[in-house]
Design a protein around this motif. Structure first.
Motif, mmCIF file in Angstrom:
data_model
loop_
_atom_site.group_PDB
_atom_site.id
_atom_site.type_symbol
_atom_site.label_atom_id
_atom_site.label_comp_id
_atom_site.label_asym_id
_atom_site.label_seq_id
_atom_site.Cartn_x
_atom_site.Cartn_y
_atom_site.Cartn_z
ATOM 1 N N GLY A 1 -14.832 23.266 -11.095
ATOM 2 C CA GLY A 1 -14.586 22.275 -12.090
ATOM 3 C C GLY A 1 -15.443 22.669 -13.243
ATOM 4 N N SER A 2 -16.999 22.693 -13.141
ATOM 5 C CA SER A 2 -17.877 22.626 -14.113
ATOM 6 C C SER A 2 -17.737 24.322 -14.449
ATOM 7 N N ALA A 3 -17.758 25.123 -13.437
ATOM 8 C CA ALA A 3 -17.742 26.455 -13.980
ATOM 9 C C ALA A 3 -16.852 26.892 -15.009
ATOM 10 N N LEU A 4 -15.598 26.187 -14.757
ATOM 11 C CA LEU A 4 -14.281 26.538 -15.579
ATOM 12 C C LEU A 4 -14.312 25.600 -16.920
ATOM 13 N N ALA A 5 -15.361 24.712 -16.841
ATOM 14 C CA ALA A 5 -15.200 23.663 -18.089
ATOM 15 C C ALA A 5 -13.836 22.934 -18.190
ATOM 16 N N VAL A 6 -13.248 22.583 -17.007
ATOM 17 C CA VAL A 6 -11.994 21.912 -16.893
ATOM 18 C C VAL A 6 -12.212 20.445 -16.989
ATOM 19 N N LYS A 7 -11.316 19.672 -17.399
ATOM 20 C CA LYS A 7 -11.421 18.225 -17.434
ATOM 21 C C LYS A 7 -10.166 17.971 -16.237
ATOM 22 N N PRO A 8 -10.907 17.079 -14.965
ATOM 23 C CA PRO A 8 -9.845 16.919 -13.831
ATOM 24 C C PRO A 8 -9.064 15.825 -14.067
ATOM 25 N N ILE A 9 -8.085 15.840 -13.529
ATOM 26 C CA ILE A 9 -6.930 14.706 -13.171
ATOM 27 C C ILE A 9 -7.048 14.482 -11.609
ATOM 28 N N LEU A 10 -7.229 13.535 -11.153
ATOM 29 C CA LEU A 10 -7.568 13.252 -9.627
ATOM 30 C C LEU A 10 -6.302 12.377 -9.236
ATOM 31 N N GLU A 11 -6.331 12.117 -7.866
ATOM 32 C CA GLU A 11 -5.324 11.248 -7.169
ATOM 33 C C GLU A 11 -6.023 10.717 -6.125
ATOM 34 N N LEU A 12 -5.492 9.592 -5.638
ATOM 35 C CA LEU A 12 -5.922 8.898 -4.366
ATOM 36 C C LEU A 12 -4.652 9.208 -3.482
ATOM 37 N N ASP A 13 -5.142 10.134 -2.322
ATOM 38 C CA ASP A 13 -4.130 10.672 -1.446
ATOM 39 C C ASP A 13 -4.559 10.546 0.203
ATOM 40 N N GLY A 14 -3.881 9.691 0.982
ATOM 41 C CA GLY A 14 -4.378 9.642 2.249
ATOM 42 C C GLY A 14 -5.904 9.077 2.344
ATOM 43 N N ALA B 1 0.722 -1.182 -0.110
ATOM 44 C CA ALA B 1 0.092 -0.064 -0.051
ATOM 45 C C ALA B 1 1.084 1.420 -0.024
ATOM 46 N N ALA B 2 1.906 1.214 0.808
ATOM 47 C CA ALA B 2 2.829 2.224 0.833
ATOM 48 C C ALA B 2 3.499 2.554 -0.655
ATOM 49 N N GLY B 3 3.552 1.738 -1.347
ATOM 50 C CA GLY B 3 4.442 1.895 -2.587
ATOM 51 C C GLY B 3 3.314 1.806 -3.822
ATOM 52 N N THR B 4 2.170 2.143 -3.628
ATOM 53 C CA THR B 4 0.921 2.159 -4.409
ATOM 54 C C THR B 4 0.412 3.445 -4.818
ATOM 55 N N SER B 5 0.207 4.010 -5.888
ATOM 56 C CA SER B 5 -0.463 5.138 -6.014
ATOM 57 C C SER B 5 -1.612 5.175 -7.336
ATOM 58 N N ALA B 6 -2.498 5.926 -7.210
ATOM 59 C CA ALA B 6 -3.505 5.935 -8.201
ATOM 60 C C ALA B 6 -4.040 7.195 -8.757
ATOM 61 N N TYR B 7 -4.198 7.411 -9.969
ATOM 62 C CA TYR B 7 -4.404 8.576 -10.746
ATOM 63 C C TYR B 7 -5.599 8.442 -11.680
ATOM 64 N N PHE B 8 -6.374 9.467 -11.714
ATOM 65 C CA PHE B 8 -7.572 8.937 -12.800
ATOM 66 C C PHE B 8 -8.048 10.254 -13.277
ATOM 67 N N TYR B 9 -8.824 10.147 -14.307
ATOM 68 C CA TYR B 9 -9.393 11.097 -15.061
ATOM 69 C C TYR B 9 -10.947 10.710 -15.149
ATOM 70 N N VAL B 10 -11.898 11.673 -14.909
ATOM 71 C CA VAL B 10 -13.417 11.634 -15.118
ATOM 72 C C VAL B 10 -13.915 12.637 -16.265
ATOM 73 N N ASP B 11 -15.040 12.208 -16.876
ATOM 74 C CA ASP B 11 -15.525 13.255 -17.844
ATOM 75 C C ASP B 11 -16.193 14.407 -17.112
ATOM 76 N N THR B 12 -16.649 14.221 -15.822
ATOM 77 C CA THR B 12 -17.358 14.993 -14.967
ATOM 78 C C THR B 12 -17.238 14.667 -13.641
ATOM 79 N N LEU B 13 -17.078 15.647 -12.687
ATOM 80 C CA LEU B 13 -17.132 15.576 -11.283
ATOM 81 C C LEU B 13 -18.484 15.367 -10.648
ATOM 82 N N ASP B 14 -19.298 15.431 -11.282
ATOM 83 C CA ASP B 14 -20.932 15.486 -10.726
ATOM 84 C C ASP B 14 -21.290 14.203 -10.131
ATOM 85 N N TYR B 15 -20.700 13.163 -10.507
ATOM 86 C CA TYR B 15 -20.837 11.818 -9.914
ATOM 87 C C TYR B 15 -20.313 11.718 -8.498
ATOM 88 N N LEU B 16 -18.991 12.357 -8.435
ATOM 89 C CA LEU B 16 -18.301 12.031 -7.305
ATOM 90 C C LEU B 16 -18.626 13.230 -6.174
#
Length: 281
Positions: free
Chosen positions: A181-194, A152-167
């Motif tokens: 994010g919606s207001a700026l019409a940006v596409k987010p890259i997210l990470e699992l952190d803590g 777990a300490a050596g594992t990281s996760a990154y992901f893209y979603v089309d919209t943040l609405d579901y999260l």
């Protein structure tokens, strides 16, 4: 039996079934509530069915397994010859699954160590696999837990979603971040952190975001021996292209898995999800 520590995880680990069978790993299912129907992930609802329901804007929620389901899994492990159980689960920030497992562990017929990995999807799956391999090598309860925690300490996760609405709807990301994010019409890259989902970068278009996701994963993987899992929901072509590019760009790549996430994670990310898990060997 040569192995006396049984490994239990949950259905959000998304380990390939042949791998689970080969290592004797048990996955306790979470539940997806679609309208007025409660369906077990992995057996009663598929990722594709979930994606269609989301696209039609049907009501979808998720719920943890009951302590009784975990109790049954621990009894089955004991009856199968295990004298201890390591129970590894998705981040407690996402679900009450860890709490349910802890409740069941109190009355289990053998010692059960419940671990909040802070992970999800194959980030969790790699932890379960590490614990199983440690147990198979003759390690006891402490050794199996240590192997999972090290992974777990050596594992990281990154992901893209089309919209943040579901999260946002599921409370897995802050409303302010989602609305910005919606207001700026940006596409987010997210990470699992803590054990939480955090915004890593904001990119202007989907194609640039996916290209940036590839860059981040290749950079973070470096040249060390790593396993990588590419996940998606209703985005097979995107996942295949990303996997192909990572095979070319990651010199230390050992194993690469490509899979569609299940209904529980899909309910919170929505169709179009593309993610990558990097796990140091």
């Amino acid at each position: 039996m040569s192995r006396h520590v049984a490994i239990v995880t949950d259905s959000t680990a998304y380990l390939p079934r042949p791998t689970m069978e080969r290592h004797g790993i048990t996955a306790v299912p979470l539940t997806v509530v679609l309208g007025d129907r409660a369906l077990e992930e992995g057996t009663e609802i598929s990722a594709r069915s979930l994606a269609l329901a989301l696209q039609k804007r049907h009501s979808v929620t998720t719920s943890r397994p009951s302590p009784e389901v975990f109790a049954a899994a621990y009894r089955a492990a004991a009856e199968g010859g295990a004298d201890a159980v390591v129970s590894l689960h998705l981040s407690s920030e996402f679900s009450g699954t860890y709490d349910a497992a802890q409740l069941a562990a109190k009355d289990a017929p053998v010692p059960v160590r419940v671990v909040d990995t802070g992970m999800v999807a194959m980030a969790l799956g790699f932890c379960a696999l590490a614990a199983a391999e440690a147990a198979e090598a003759g390690g006891g309860l402490d050794e199996a837990v240590s192997a999972a925690e090290k992974r777990a300490a050596g594992t990281s996760a990154y992901f893209y979603v089309d919209t943040l609405d579901y999260l946002r709807r599921g409370g897995r990301i802050g409303t302010a971040q989602a609305l910005l994010g919606s207001a700026l019409a940006v596409k987010p890259i997210l990470e699992l952190d803590g054990g939480r989902i955090e915004m890593l970068e904001k990119v202007r278009t989907a194609s640039k975001a996916i290209a940036r996701l590839e860059e981040i994963v290749a950079e973070r993987a470096g040249a060390a021996p790593v396993d990588i899992a590419v996940h998606h929901l209703a985005a097979q072509e995107r996942a295949d292209r990303l996997a192909e590019r990572l095979r070319e760009r990651v010199p230390g790549l050992v194993d690469l898995h490509v899979s569609e996430v299940g209904a529980v994670i899909g309910a919170h990310t929505g169709p179009g999800l593309l993610g990558a898990v990097i796990s140091l060997r």
